[in-house]
Design a protein around this motif. Structure first.
Motif: not given
Length: 298
Positions: A66-74, A81-89, A109-111
Motif C-alpha cells: 500500500r505504500t508504493g515503496l516496492h514499486a518505487m524501488t523496482g 541496472g540492478l536486480p530489484v532488492p528485497q524491501v523492508y519496513l 533496502v530498509a526504511v
C-alpha cells in the motif's frame, strides 16, 4: 577519487591488522591473525545482513504494498541496472534508511515508517536511490569487511598482555599503548571509509533518481528529524550507525575524524553544486508507483 581513497584506507586497515598480528607473535602471529580475520569475514559475509534486519525487526514488503515503496524501488533499481532488492519496513519514528547484503543479487533496502511519513515522494526516491548506489558500489560488503577488521584488531589488541612475544618486541609500555591506540586507529580508518562512501553514494544516487535536489532536500529533512527523535535500537547497537543514510545516534554533527557520516551541510552543498551542473539521465520519468488513498503520498 572516492575509490582511490577507499583503496588506500583499506590498505591501511590491512597493514594495521597485520602489524598487530606481527607484534603479538612475529610472522607466525601475523599469519594466524590473517586466518582468523578471514574466518570472521566469511561468517559476516553470509550472515550480517540477516542479523541487522532481525535486530531492527524489519518486515518485508511485497509488490503492490500500500505504500508504493516496492514499486518505487523496482523502478529505481531498473534505472540503476540492478536486480530489484528485497524491501523492508522498520516500525521506527526516526526517519532513516539503510542498505545491506553481500552483493547486488542478495541485497536489501530498509526504511523506517518515520521516513515515509515525513518525506515527500520525490525525497523518498532520492533516499532509495542513495541506498541503491551503495549496493551498486558494493559498499554494503565493504563496510561489513571493515567492521569485521576493526573488531578483530580490537580483539587482538586486548589479548596483547597475554602474549610474551609482544612484550619482548615493544615492552610492557609499548604493549599497553598498542592496546589503546590500535583499536582507535582501526575505528578512525573505518569511519573515514564510511564517510568517503557516503559522498560517492550521494553522487551516484542523484544520477539514479535524476534530480540531486530530491536527495539534498531529503538529507536536510532527515537530519532535522533524526536530531530530535531517538532510535533506541541504534543507540544500543552503535556499531550499526555507519549503515544508515543519516547518523541515527545523537551527538555527532561535525565532519571530523570521529564522525560516522560527513556533515549533512557538506553533502547537501555538493548535491546542489551537482544540480547546478545538470544531471543527464536516459529516462527522466519519476519512479512509477501505484496510487493509494491510504499510503503516505496518497
Amino acid at each position: 577519487m572516492g575509490y582511490a581513497k577507499t583503496a588506500m584506507l583499506m590498505a591501511a586497515m590491512t597493514a594495521l591488522f597485520m602489524g598487530v598480528g606481527y607484534l603479538l607473535g612475529g610472522s607466525g602471529g601475523a599469519l594466524i591473525a590473517l586466518i582468523f580475520a578471514g574466518a570472521m569475514n566469511a561468517w559476516s559475509w553470509w550472515n550480517s545482513d540477516k542479523m541487522v534486519l532481525r535486530m531492527y525487526n524489519a518486515q518485508p514488503l511485497t509488490a503492490g504494498d500500500r505504500t508504493g515503496l516496492h514499486a518505487m524501488t523496482g523502478e529505481l533499481a531498473r534505472r540503476a541496472g540492478l536486480p530489484v532488492p528485497q524491501v523492508y519496513l522498520i516500525e521506527q519514528a526516526q526517519p532513516n534508511a539503510f542498505a545491506t547484503g553481500r552483493n547486488p543479487q542478495n541485497a536489501a533496502v530498509a526504511v523506517t515508517t518515520g521516513l515515509l511519513q515525513r518525506l515527500s515522494q520525490e525525497e523518498v526516491a532520492g533516499v532509495i536511490a542513495h541506498e541503491l548506489a551503495h549496493i551498486k558500489n558494493h559498499d554494503t560488503a565493504l563496510m561489513t569487511v571493515t567492521a569485521t577488521f576493526a573488531g578483530a584488531i580490537s580483539m587482538l589488541a586486548n589479548f596483547a598482555m597475554y602474549f610474551s612475544g609482544s612484550r619482548e618486541r615493544i615492552g610492557v609500555l609499548g604493549t599497553l599503548m598498542m592496546m589503546i591506540f590500535a583499536p582507535m586507529a582501526a575505528m578512525l580508518i573505518q569511519m573515514a571509509i564510511s564517510r568517503s562512501r557516503e559522498y560517492e553514494a550521494d553522487r551516484i544516487g542523484a544520477e539514479i533518481c535524476g534530480n540531486p535536489i530530491w536527495l539534498a532536500d531529503a538529507l536536510e529533512g532527515l537530519a532535522r528529524s533524526a536530531a530530535r527523535i531517538d532510535n533506541m535500537t541504534a543507540e544500543r547497537n552503535p556499531s550499526t550507525a555507519h549503515m544508515f543514510i543519516i547518523n541515527p545516534l545523537h551527538g555527532q554533527r561535525m565532519d571530523n575524524l570521529f564522525a560516522t557520516h560527513p556533515a549533512t551541510e557538506n553533502r547537501v552543498a555538493a548535491l546542489r553544486r551537482m544540480a547546478r551542473g545538470g544531471v543527464a539521465m536516459p529516462d527522466p520519468r519519476r519512479p512509477e508507483r501505484k496510487q493509494s488513498d491510504t499510503g503516505p503520498w496518497g
